[in-house]
Design a protein around this motif. Structure first.
Motif, PDB file in Angstrom:
ATOM      1  N   GLY A   1       4.407  -0.769  13.510  1.00  0.00           N
ATOM      2  CA  GLY A   1       5.789  -0.846  13.066  1.00  0.00           C
ATOM      3  C   GLY A   1       6.560   0.407  13.394  1.00  0.00           C
ATOM      4  N   ARG A   2       6.005   1.565  13.045  1.00  0.00           N
ATOM      5  CA  ARG A   2       6.694   2.839  13.269  1.00  0.00           C
ATOM      6  C   ARG A   2       6.959   3.091  14.744  1.00  0.00           C
ATOM      7  NH1 ARG A   2       3.123   6.509  10.951  1.00  0.00           N
ATOM      8  NH2 ARG A   2       2.245   6.976  13.001  1.00  0.00           N
ATOM      9  N   ASP A   3       6.020   2.647  15.596  1.00  0.00           N
ATOM     10  CA  ASP A   3       6.171   2.881  17.034  1.00  0.00           C
ATOM     11  C   ASP A   3       6.915   1.744  17.732  1.00  0.00           C
ATOM     12  OD1 ASP A   3       4.793   5.199  16.623  1.00  0.00           O
ATOM     13  OD2 ASP A   3       2.862   4.423  17.312  1.00  0.00           O
ATOM     14  N   GLY A   4       7.374   0.758  16.958  1.00  0.00           N
ATOM     15  CA  GLY A   4       8.170  -0.319  17.539  1.00  0.00           C
ATOM     16  C   GLY A   4       7.377  -1.313  18.369  1.00  0.00           C
ATOM     17  N   ILE A   5       6.075  -1.401  18.154  1.00  0.00           N
ATOM     18  CA  ILE A   5       5.248  -2.333  18.931  1.00  0.00           C
ATOM     19  C   ILE A   5       5.423  -3.762  18.425  1.00  0.00           C
ATOM     20  CG2 ILE A   5       2.886  -2.897  19.632  1.00  0.00           C
ATOM     21  CD1 ILE A   5       2.207   0.069  19.210  1.00  0.00           C
ATOM     22  N   LEU A   6       5.493  -3.910  17.096  1.00  0.00           N
ATOM     23  CA  LEU A   6       5.688  -5.226  16.495  1.00  0.00           C
ATOM     24  C   LEU A   6       6.896  -5.190  15.567  1.00  0.00           C
ATOM     25  CD1 LEU A   6       2.008  -6.187  15.515  1.00  0.00           C
ATOM     26  CD2 LEU A   6       3.292  -6.919  17.541  1.00  0.00           C
ATOM     27  N   LYS A   7       7.533  -6.347  15.423  1.00  0.00           N
ATOM     28  CA  LYS A   7       8.661  -6.480  14.516  1.00  0.00           C
ATOM     29  C   LYS A   7       8.142  -6.726  13.091  1.00  0.00           C
ATOM     30  CE  LYS A   7      11.457  -8.505  18.210  1.00  0.00           C
ATOM     31  NZ  LYS A   7      12.184  -9.723  18.674  1.00  0.00           N
ATOM     32  N   PRO A   8       8.976  -6.498  12.080  1.00  0.00           N
ATOM     33  CA  PRO A   8       8.529  -6.677  10.694  1.00  0.00           C
ATOM     34  C   PRO A   8       7.932  -8.046  10.407  1.00  0.00           C
ATOM     35  CG  PRO A   8      10.600  -5.494  10.726  1.00  0.00           C
ATOM     36  CD  PRO A   8      10.333  -5.909  12.141  1.00  0.00           C
ATOM     37  N   ASP A   9       8.558  -9.127  10.896  1.00  0.00           N
ATOM     38  CA  ASP A   9       8.008 -10.459  10.629  1.00  0.00           C
ATOM     39  C   ASP A   9       6.686 -10.673  11.359  1.00  0.00           C
ATOM     40  OD1 ASP A   9       9.453 -10.378  13.061  1.00  0.00           O
ATOM     41  OD2 ASP A   9       9.614 -12.565  13.086  1.00  0.00           O
ATOM     42  N   GLU A  10       6.520 -10.016  12.492  1.00  0.00           N
ATOM     43  CA  GLU A  10       5.252 -10.124  13.220  1.00  0.00           C
ATOM     44  C   GLU A  10       4.138  -9.380  12.477  1.00  0.00           C
ATOM     45  OE1 GLU A  10       6.766 -10.519  17.851  1.00  0.00           O
ATOM     46  OE2 GLU A  10       6.589  -8.513  16.966  1.00  0.00           O
ATOM     47  N   ILE A  11       4.480  -8.247  11.894  1.00  0.00           N
ATOM     48  CA  ILE A  11       3.500  -7.491  11.112  1.00  0.00           C
ATOM     49  C   ILE A  11       3.046  -8.305   9.914  1.00  0.00           C
ATOM     50  CG2 ILE A  11       3.187  -5.447   9.661  1.00  0.00           C
ATOM     51  CD1 ILE A  11       5.011  -3.938  11.587  1.00  0.00           C
ATOM     52  N   VAL A  12       3.985  -8.990   9.262  1.00  0.00           N
ATOM     53  CA  VAL A  12       3.631  -9.850   8.125  1.00  0.00           C
ATOM     54  C   VAL A  12       2.694 -10.957   8.582  1.00  0.00           C
ATOM     55  CG1 VAL A  12       4.536 -11.490   6.425  1.00  0.00           C
ATOM     56  CG2 VAL A  12       5.741  -9.333   6.847  1.00  0.00           C
ATOM     57  N   ALA A  13       2.945 -11.515   9.743  1.00  0.00           N
ATOM     58  CA  ALA A  13       2.089 -12.579  10.268  1.00  0.00           C
ATOM     59  C   ALA A  13       0.680 -12.057  10.555  1.00  0.00           C
ATOM     60  CB  ALA A  13       2.709 -13.175  11.537  1.00  0.00           C
ATOM     61  N   VAL A  14       0.573 -10.868  11.127  1.00  0.00           N
ATOM     62  CA  VAL A  14      -0.739 -10.274  11.405  1.00  0.00           C
ATOM     63  C   VAL A  14      -1.465  -9.988  10.097  1.00  0.00           C
ATOM     64  CG1 VAL A  14      -1.949  -8.292  12.384  1.00  0.00           C
ATOM     65  CG2 VAL A  14      -0.017  -9.293  13.604  1.00  0.00           C
ATOM     66  N   ALA A  15      -0.746  -9.479   9.108  1.00  0.00           N
ATOM     67  CA  ALA A  15      -1.350  -9.208   7.805  1.00  0.00           C
ATOM     68  C   ALA A  15      -1.907 -10.478   7.196  1.00  0.00           C
ATOM     69  CB  ALA A  15      -0.325  -8.566   6.868  1.00  0.00           C
ATOM     70  N   GLY A  16      -1.184 -11.592   7.349  1.00  0.00           N
ATOM     71  CA  GLY A  16      -1.675 -12.875   6.848  1.00  0.00           C
ATOM     72  C   GLY A  16      -2.942 -13.291   7.556  1.00  0.00           C
ATOM     73  N   HIS A  17      -3.013 -13.059   8.859  1.00  0.00           N
ATOM     74  CA  HIS A  17      -4.217 -13.407   9.614  1.00  0.00           C
ATOM     75  C   HIS A  17      -5.397 -12.550   9.189  1.00  0.00           C
ATOM     76  CE1 HIS A  17      -6.621 -14.866  12.961  1.00  0.00           C
ATOM     77  NE2 HIS A  17      -6.889 -13.613  13.279  1.00  0.00           N
ATOM     78  N   VAL A  18      -5.153 -11.263   8.956  1.00  0.00           N
ATOM     79  CA  VAL A  18      -6.223 -10.362   8.514  1.00  0.00           C
ATOM     80  C   VAL A  18      -6.754 -10.802   7.152  1.00  0.00           C
ATOM     81  CG1 VAL A  18      -6.733  -8.001   7.782  1.00  0.00           C
ATOM     82  CG2 VAL A  18      -5.420  -8.396   9.872  1.00  0.00           C
ATOM     83  N   ARG A  19      -5.859 -11.150   6.241  1.00  0.00           N
ATOM     84  CA  ARG A  19      -6.297 -11.618   4.923  1.00  0.00           C
ATOM     85  C   ARG A  19      -7.077 -12.925   5.053  1.00  0.00           C
ATOM     86  NH1 ARG A  19      -4.466  -9.808   0.165  1.00  0.00           N
ATOM     87  NH2 ARG A  19      -4.256 -11.914  -0.708  1.00  0.00           N
ATOM     88  N   ALA A  20      -6.669 -13.777   5.964  1.00  0.00           N
ATOM     89  CA  ALA A  20      -7.387 -15.034   6.174  1.00  0.00           C
ATOM     90  C   ALA A  20      -8.794 -14.766   6.715  1.00  0.00           C
ATOM     91  CB  ALA A  20      -6.613 -15.935   7.139  1.00  0.00           C
ATOM     92  N   LEU A  21      -8.917 -13.774   7.602  1.00  0.00           N
ATOM     93  CA  LEU A  21     -10.243 -13.420   8.128  1.00  0.00           C
ATOM     94  C   LEU A  21     -11.187 -13.005   7.009  1.00  0.00           C
ATOM     95  CD1 LEU A  21      -9.359 -11.305  11.320  1.00  0.00           C
ATOM     96  CD2 LEU A  21     -10.485 -13.535  11.271  1.00  0.00           C
ATOM     97  N   ALA A  22     -10.627 -12.373   5.987  1.00  0.00           N
ATOM     98  CA  ALA A  22     -11.431 -11.881   4.871  1.00  0.00           C
ATOM     99  C   ALA A  22     -11.585 -12.912   3.761  1.00  0.00           C
ATOM    100  CB  ALA A  22     -10.806 -10.613   4.309  1.00  0.00           C
ATOM    101  N   GLY A  23     -11.011 -14.088   3.971  1.00  0.00           N
ATOM    102  CA  GLY A  23     -11.114 -15.128   2.950  1.00  0.00           C
ATOM    103  C   GLY A  23     -10.197 -14.900   1.771  1.00  0.00           C
ATOM    104  N   LEU A  24      -9.132 -14.114   1.969  1.00  0.00           N
ATOM    105  CA  LEU A  24      -8.179 -13.828   0.897  1.00  0.00           C
ATOM    106  C   LEU A  24      -6.993 -14.795   0.969  1.00  0.00           C
ATOM    107  CD1 LEU A  24      -8.149  -9.927   1.222  1.00  0.00           C
ATOM    108  CD2 LEU A  24      -9.328 -11.282  -0.517  1.00  0.00           C
ATOM    109  N   PRO A  25      -6.328 -15.038  -0.149  1.00  0.00           N
ATOM    110  CA  PRO A  25      -5.182 -15.957  -0.154  1.00  0.00           C
ATOM    111  C   PRO A  25      -4.071 -15.479   0.778  1.00  0.00           C
ATOM    112  CG  PRO A  25      -5.897 -15.463  -2.392  1.00  0.00           C
ATOM    113  CD  PRO A  25      -6.627 -14.517  -1.500  1.00  0.00           C
ATOM    114  N   VAL A  26      -3.423 -16.424   1.436  1.00  0.00           N
ATOM    115  CA  VAL A  26      -2.330 -16.124   2.356  1.00  0.00           C
ATOM    116  C   VAL A  26      -1.093 -16.875   1.880  1.00  0.00           C
ATOM    117  CG1 VAL A  26      -1.546 -16.222   4.751  1.00  0.00           C
ATOM    118  CG2 VAL A  26      -3.969 -15.856   4.241  1.00  0.00           C
TER     119      VAL A  26
END
Length: 290
Positions: free
Chosen positions: A177-202
Motif C-alpha cells: 500500500g505505502r509503495d503504491g503497488i496495490l490499491k486499498p480495495d485490492e489489499i482488502v481482497a488479498v487480506a481476505g484470501h490470506v484469512r481464507a488460507l488460514a481457515g479464518l472467517p472472511v
C-alpha cells in the motif's frame, strides 16, 4: 527584642511569636528521641564514609579503612566459578554442536549456561520462557521463520536477522500500500484470501477471485501457492494458527499495506562462541526445535 509569644486559646500550646497572614506558629519542637536518632544517623554516615569506599575523586575514589567492595567480591566469586567450570567449558567449546545433546553432562551444562545468557540477552524480547510476544516469535512451538534445526538456530543467533551483519538473515516484504503497488480495495481482497488460507472467517462481500489472483501475482513467489511459506527466505506460513503480529483483518491489512520487518541483533562479537553455542542448544531444547 520583644517577645510576642503567647498561649494559643484553641490548643493551649505556646506560640513562637511568628505569624503569617494572621496564622500563628505553635511552638511544638520535635521529640527528643527523634532528634537523637537523627543525629545518630549523621554520625553513622560519617563513620561509613571513613570505613567504606564512598567519595568519588577525579580519577578514582576513597577506598575507606576496610577497602571493601561488593564488586570485588563478585569478581572473586566469578573467578572461582570459572575454575570450577573451566574444564567442562573447554570440553563444551571443543564438542561439535550436533554432538552436545548426545552427552547428558554437556547438555545439562549447555542448557544451564544458555538459560543464563537467554535471561540476560533474549528474554526482553522473547520472554523469560521463550514464549514470545506480539512481533516477537514464540520459541516453544514448531513454527520457525528461518528453520528450527540446531544448526539453523545457531546461525540465526550468531548473525541475527536484518542486523546489518554480512551473514545476517535477510528478507523484505514489500509495503504494497505505502509503495503504491496495490490499491486499498485490492489489499482488502488479498487480506481476505490470506484469512481464507488460514481457515479464518472472511467478510461476505470479499472479492475472493480478485484476492486469489493478486496473491498469485504478488505473494506466491515468497509464501508459495498454498501459503505455507518458505523458511529459506524467512517467509512465514500463512495457513497455520500462529501469527507474529495478529490474525484479525485490520492487522493483516496493515501488514500487507505497510510491511513489517523486525530486527534481531547479531550476537557474534557480543557473546563468545561457547555462549552462542549454549544459547542455540537451550533454544533448541525449549520444545520447538527440530
Amino acid at each position: 527584642m520583644t517577645d510576642h509569644s503567647e498561649v494559643d486559646k484553641v490548643t493551649g500550646t505556646a506560640t513562637t511569636g511568628h505569624a503569617w497572614d494572621g496564622i500563628k506558629e505553635l511552638n511544638t519542637p520535635l521529640p527528643r528521641w527523634w532528634l537523637i536518632t537523627f543525629y545518630l544517623t549523621i554520625v553513622w554516615a560519617i563513620g561509613y564514609w571513613v570505613v567504606y569506599p564512598a567519595w568519588p575523586l577525579i580519577t578514582s575514589h576513597t577506598t575507606g579503612l576496610l577497602n571493601y567492595s561488593t564488586r570485588a567480591d563478585v569478581g572473586v566469586e566469578l573467578a572461582n566459578l570459572e575454575k570450577i567450570r573451566g574444564e567442562k567449558m573447554v570440553k563444551l567449546a571443543a564438542t561439535p554442536l550436533a554432538e552436545i545433546e548426545k552427552d547428558p553432562a554437556l547438555l545439562a551444562l549447555a542448557r544451564a549456561s544458555g538459560k543464563s545468557a537467554f535471561g540476560d540477552n533474549c528474554a526482553p524480547c522473547h520472554g523469560s520462557g521463550g514464549a514470545g510476544a506480539k512481533g516477537f516469535p514464540n520459541l516453544n512451538d514448531d513454527d520457525w521463520l528461518w528453520g528450527g534445526t540446531l544448526a539453523e538456530i545457531h546461525q540465526t543467533i550468531e548473525f541475527g536477522a536484518r542486523s546489518g551483519h554480512a551473514k545476517a538473515r535477510e528478507s523484505q516484504m514489500p509495503a504494497f500500500g505505502r509503495d503504491g503497488i496495490l490499491k486499498p480495495d485490492e489489499i482488502v481482497a488479498v487480506a481476505g484470501h490470506v484469512r481464507a488460507l488460514a481457515g479464518l472467517p472472511v467478510r461476505p462481500q470479499s472479492d475472493r477471485a480478485l484476492g486469489n489472483k493478486l496473491f498469485a501475482d504478488n505473494c506466491e513467489v515468497c509464501h508459495g501457492p498454498d501459503g505455507k511459506g518458505k523458511q529459506e527466505i524467512g517467509a512465514p506460513n500463512l495457513t497455520d494458527a500462529i501469527w507474529l503480529h495478529g490474525s484479525d483483518e485490520a492487522t493483516i491489512i496493515d501488514v500487507i499495506a505497510n510491511s513489517r520487518a523486525g530486527v534481531m541483533p547479531a550476537w557474534a562479537g557480543r557473546l563468545d562462541p561457547v555462549t552462542i553455542k549454549s544459547l542455540a542448544v537451550y533454544v533448541h531444547t525449549l520444545g520447538g526445535g527440530k
